[in-house]
Design a protein around this motif. Structure first.
Motif, PDB file in Angstrom:
ATOM      1  N   ASN A  29      34.689  36.564  40.392  1.00 46.75           N
ATOM      2  CA  ASN A  29      33.372  37.066  39.987  1.00 46.75           C
ATOM      3  C   ASN A  29      32.629  37.707  41.150  1.00 46.75           C
ATOM      4  O   ASN A  29      31.830  38.611  40.951  1.00 46.75           O
ATOM      5  CB  ASN A  29      32.521  35.944  39.383  1.00 46.75           C
ATOM      6  N   LYS A  32      33.718  41.217  41.274  1.00 48.53           N
ATOM      7  CA  LYS A  32      33.766  41.842  39.950  1.00 48.53           C
ATOM      8  C   LYS A  32      33.321  43.307  39.982  1.00 48.53           C
ATOM      9  O   LYS A  32      33.970  44.174  39.395  1.00 48.53           O
ATOM     10  CB  LYS A  32      32.897  41.054  38.970  1.00 48.53           C
ATOM     11  N   GLU A  33      32.224  43.581  40.674  1.00 48.08           N
ATOM     12  CA  GLU A  33      31.710  44.955  40.730  1.00 48.08           C
ATOM     13  C   GLU A  33      32.740  45.893  41.362  1.00 48.08           C
ATOM     14  O   GLU A  33      32.959  47.005  40.886  1.00 48.08           O
ATOM     15  CB  GLU A  33      30.401  44.997  41.518  1.00 48.08           C
ATOM     16  N   ASP A  35      36.053  45.363  41.476  1.00 49.36           N
ATOM     17  CA  ASP A  35      37.209  45.450  40.576  1.00 49.36           C
ATOM     18  C   ASP A  35      36.942  46.372  39.390  1.00 49.36           C
ATOM     19  O   ASP A  35      37.843  47.064  38.922  1.00 49.36           O
ATOM     20  CB  ASP A  35      37.607  44.060  40.080  1.00 49.36           C
ATOM     21  N   GLU A  36      35.709  46.388  38.914  1.00 48.94           N
ATOM     22  CA  GLU A  36      35.368  47.232  37.764  1.00 48.94           C
ATOM     23  C   GLU A  36      35.409  48.722  38.093  1.00 48.94           C
ATOM     24  O   GLU A  36      35.530  49.548  37.199  1.00 48.94           O
ATOM     25  CB  GLU A  36      33.989  46.856  37.223  1.00 48.94           C
ATOM     26  N   ASN A  38      37.801  50.197  39.600  1.00 45.08           N
ATOM     27  CA  ASN A  38      39.195  50.638  39.461  1.00 45.08           C
ATOM     28  C   ASN A  38      39.534  51.755  40.442  1.00 45.08           C
ATOM     29  O   ASN A  38      40.185  52.738  40.087  1.00 45.08           O
ATOM     30  CB  ASN A  38      39.504  51.073  38.024  1.00 45.08           C
TER      31      ASN A  38
END
Length: 103
Positions: A29, A32-33, A35-36, A38
């Motif tokens: 988490n 997360k930012e 990973d989002e 991509n």
């Protein structure tokens, strides 16, 4: 920096991420930012600006984790975050400009 150097730096930060995740028992988490987005080092088709933004984002997340654990001052992570946001806005501005030019 040249794009290939930025990609190498991006990869180095990925290695650092893995180390920090193990050392501080981080969950995904926290990243997360990142990973989002991509956008990863092997995505050489991405723009230089996109790699710069991901480097600042990943750096700021790493710095935040380190500052939460008392290893660096909070101001470092804040400065990286602010710089990353400026780059993000510039990327968005350029995309809008290109989009408007193409229509």
């Amino acid at each position: 920096m040249h794009k290939d150097e930025l990609i190498q730096l991006h990869q180095l930060l990925i290695y650092l991420r893995k180390y920090i995740e193990k050392k501080y028992n981080c969950d995904n988490n926290e990243f997360k930012e990142y990973d989002e987005l991509n956008i990863y080092p092997h995505h050489i088709h991405r723009t230089k600006a996109e790699h710069i933004y991901t480097i600042f984002l990943l750096s700021s997340i790493i710095a935040k984790i380190l500052s939460d654990n008392g290893k660096i001052p909070r101001s470092v992570s804040n400065l990286l975050r602010v710089s990353g946001e400026k780059i993000k806005k510039e990327i968005q501005r350029k995309r809008c400009k290109i989009k408007n030019t193409n229509t």
